[in-house]
Scaffold this active site. Structure first.
Site, mmCIF file in Angstrom:
data_model
loop_
_atom_site.group_PDB
_atom_site.id
_atom_site.type_symbol
_atom_site.label_atom_id
_atom_site.label_comp_id
_atom_site.label_asym_id
_atom_site.label_seq_id
_atom_site.Cartn_x
_atom_site.Cartn_y
_atom_site.Cartn_z
ATOM 1 N N TRP A 159 0.906 -1.127 0.085
ATOM 2 C CA TRP A 159 -0.095 0.078 -0.064
ATOM 3 C C TRP A 159 0.790 1.211 -0.128
ATOM 4 C CZ3 TRP A 159 1.601 2.237 4.093
ATOM 5 C CH2 TRP A 159 2.253 1.469 5.373
ATOM 6 N N ASN A 160 2.013 1.252 0.399
ATOM 7 C CA ASN A 160 2.923 2.311 0.627
ATOM 8 C C ASN A 160 3.109 3.192 -0.775
ATOM 9 O OD1 ASN A 160 4.664 0.566 -0.148
ATOM 10 N ND2 ASN A 160 6.216 1.436 1.416
ATOM 11 N N LYS A 183 -2.819 -7.942 -8.318
ATOM 12 C CA LYS A 183 -3.599 -7.612 -7.058
ATOM 13 C C LYS A 183 -2.883 -6.480 -6.264
ATOM 14 C CE LYS A 183 -4.429 -9.151 -2.412
ATOM 15 N NZ LYS A 183 -4.452 -7.674 -2.009
ATOM 16 N N GLU A 258 10.682 -7.798 -3.167
ATOM 17 C CA GLU A 258 11.376 -6.679 -2.672
ATOM 18 C C GLU A 258 10.653 -6.498 -1.493
ATOM 19 O OE1 GLU A 258 13.714 -5.177 -3.630
ATOM 20 O OE2 GLU A 258 14.004 -6.069 -5.632
ATOM 21 N N CYS A 292 10.082 1.769 2.365
ATOM 22 C CA CYS A 292 10.961 0.744 2.466
ATOM 23 C C CYS A 292 12.492 1.207 2.367
ATOM 24 C CB CYS A 292 10.794 -0.398 1.237
ATOM 25 S SG CYS A 292 10.747 0.355 -0.190
ATOM 26 N N GLU A 393 12.255 -3.732 11.540
ATOM 27 C CA GLU A 393 11.576 -2.993 10.513
ATOM 28 C C GLU A 393 10.512 -2.441 11.453
ATOM 29 O OE1 GLU A 393 9.537 -3.872 6.940
ATOM 30 O OE2 GLU A 393 10.487 -2.108 5.937
#
Ligand code: NAP
Ligand code: MG
Length: 492
Positions: A159-160, A183, A258, A292, A393
């Protein structure tokens, strides 16, 4: 179709399978809410089942032969046309992105512009998809390579960066002659839908790009295990990436993952401190820290640590947190309640581990912030490299400052981590800059620049646990992932 949800009328959007609009799955629909104002339902999308996804994969398989038979130059024209359509809608797209994901309007505008550039770039690359001519040992043999598409590609995205990431996967996949089932993340389906809508408006044949929404565990899982799928490109969490990796090893299909990062910015004693403060602020708190490539560790040499921290706190105090649509807001909400709770739990962990909270650490609850997931920009200092907040993270606006004696220790700390996505160093010494470039274990290295911010014309991907698969994304390298080479010996 529209439905009334709360005080808003909200549109129900379809999935797109074989060029047809699929309104609702057997499981019904789900809501896409604004993280700055949870009363606002931005859109409603179908919760598809595995059976629906199988149909999408079948239609991609059927469309493949004709699409692959076109010249890459012809395929590229569809991408350029789609880019022009998105360009004509750029402001509308940026507003959708802010309402759906929360980032500020300026951040959304930049991301939309980048997606448009990516479509143009790969559209033009249609004329650069080439093999290689090599002299043969036999004078009367033409020896060369050709590039061929792989087949059906599953594209699963987070979503980012919900328009840029799908764009940098879908565009090179298509220009190479693959067909796609895409998707989007369930937090941000609308901006993903707009990409597919633009491709359809550009006249792309039915079945070439299919758009499926629903839960990761159902829709995403089918896209991974279906044996008609020839390649998977996934960006998301290390946990889901791990599952895909297990599957990929068994099935021998081409996979690109990724995953996360825990990116360091090293600040040396000879750095331009004001510049370092500004860049670290942007890389740590821009996009609400949900990138990220965000800086989540500032590794600072003792000599200037105090001065750096004072300046940084002064700068971060000035960050206005609020609805990304409002003027002057520099940091939007985090994307959802679950993510907000996870970030706050890391703040507790940091305090318990003995790190010192310099600023922030709480949810914002004033009138202006009462309906969204707003957090204070948060900085810890006296963090040691082995603490959880320095290793895991967090994916939110939390920065850990780690003090080191010198350059060598800084590099050692930067590398002592399972991730290796992006890293930066702030220094005015050219030898130090080069040494950092050589020694740091990261797929992207920057000097006097933020760890965030990528240009589409060069490869992107991480080292270590941050990525999986040998072929990077973006740039011309992306074409290597989405095509296979055939070697031809033509005797005459
Ligand atoms: P996520 O939970 O892994 O979700 C990513 C995508 O995978 C979503 O579309 C999700 O669908 C789907 N998914 C979830 N479970 C699945 C399953 N079991 N099988 C197949 N698909 C599944 O990650 P996220 O929370 O959206 O994104 C944040 C993460 O992405 C962070 O860790 C961040 O570092 C990483 N990220 C990496 C990069 C990079 O380039 N390295 C870039 C951006 C983000 P639903 O939304 O429906 O659950
Ligand atoms: Mg949403």
């Amino acid at each position: 179709m529209s439905v009334c949800v709360g005080r808003f009328m909200s549109s129900v959007y379809p999935c797109i399978i074989n060029g047809e609009r699929v309104q609702a799955g057997v499981y019904g629909v789900f809501e896409d809410r604004n993280p700055a104002d949870v009363d606002e339902v931005v859109a409603v999308f179908p919760l598809l089942s595995r059976e629906d996804v199988k149909k999408a994969i079948d239609s991609a398989e059927e469309a493949f032969e004709k699409w692959a038979a076109l010249s890459p130059v012809q395929r590229g024209k569809y991408l350029v046309k789609a880019a022009q359509i998105m360009e004509s809608q750029a402001e509308e797209l940026a507003r959708i992105l802010t309402r759906e994901e929360g980032k500020t309007l300026n951040e959304s505008r930049a991301e939309v512009a980048r997606a448009i550039d990516i479509f143009k770039f790969y559209g033009v690359m249609g004329s650069r998809i080439r093999g290689e001519f090599t002299p043969s040992a036999d004078a009367r043999t033409h020896l060369f390579t050709l590039r061929e598409p792989l087949g059906v590609v599953s594209i699963i995205t987070p979503w980012n960066f919900p328009i840029a990431i799908p764009s940098w996967k879908i565009a090179p996949a298509l220009v190479c002659g693959n067909t796609v089932v895409f998707k989007p993340a369930s937090y941000t389906p609308l901006i993903g839908y707009k990409i597919v809508e633009a491709l359809n408006a550009a006249g792309i044949p039915p079945g070439v790009v299919n758009f499926v929404t629903g839960s990761g565990g159902e829709v995403g899982a089918e896209l991974i295990i279906n044996d008609k799928v020839d390649a998977i490109s996934f960006t998301g969490s290390a946990e889901v990436g791990e599952e895909i990796k297990q599957y990929a090893c068994r099935s021998n299909i081409r996979v690109q993952l990724e995953l996360g990062g825990k990116n360091p910015s090293v600040v040396l004693e000879d750095a331009d401190l004001d510049k370092a403060v500004e860049m670290v602020t942007r890389a740590a708190f821009g996009l609400t820290g949900q990138a990220c490539t965000a800086t989540s560790r500032a590794i600072v040499v003792d000599k200037i640590a105090k001065q750096f921290e004072e300046k940084l706190v002064e700068r971060v105090k000035r960050i206005r947190v609020g609805n990304g649509l409002a003027d002057g807001v520099e940091m939007g909400p985090v994307v959802g309640e679950k993510e907000m709770k996870k970030i706050l739990s890391y703040v507790d962990i940091g305090v318990k581990e003995g790190a010192k909270l310099l600023i922030g650490g709480k949810r914002l609850t004033s009138q202006e912030h009462s309906k969204g997931f707003f957090l204070e920009p948060t900085i810890f200092t006296d963090v040691t490299p082995d603490m959880k907040i320095a290793q895991e993270e967090i994916f939110g606006p939390v920065l850990s400052i780690i003090h080191v004696h010198d350059f060598d220790e800084a590099v050692e700390v930067a590398n002592k981590i399972e991730y290796g996505l992006s890293a930066s160093v702030f220094t005015t010494s050219l030898p130090r800059a080069f040494e950092f470039i050589q020694r740091v274990q990261a797929g992207v290295v920057k000097v006097n620049k933020p760890t965030t911010g990528l240009e589409f014309q060069v490869p992107f991907g991480g080292y270590k646990r941050s990525s999986y698969g040998d072929i990077k994304e973006q740039g011309e390298t992306a074409l290597d992932f989405y095509s296979k080479l055939k070697t031809v010996y033509l005797g005459y």
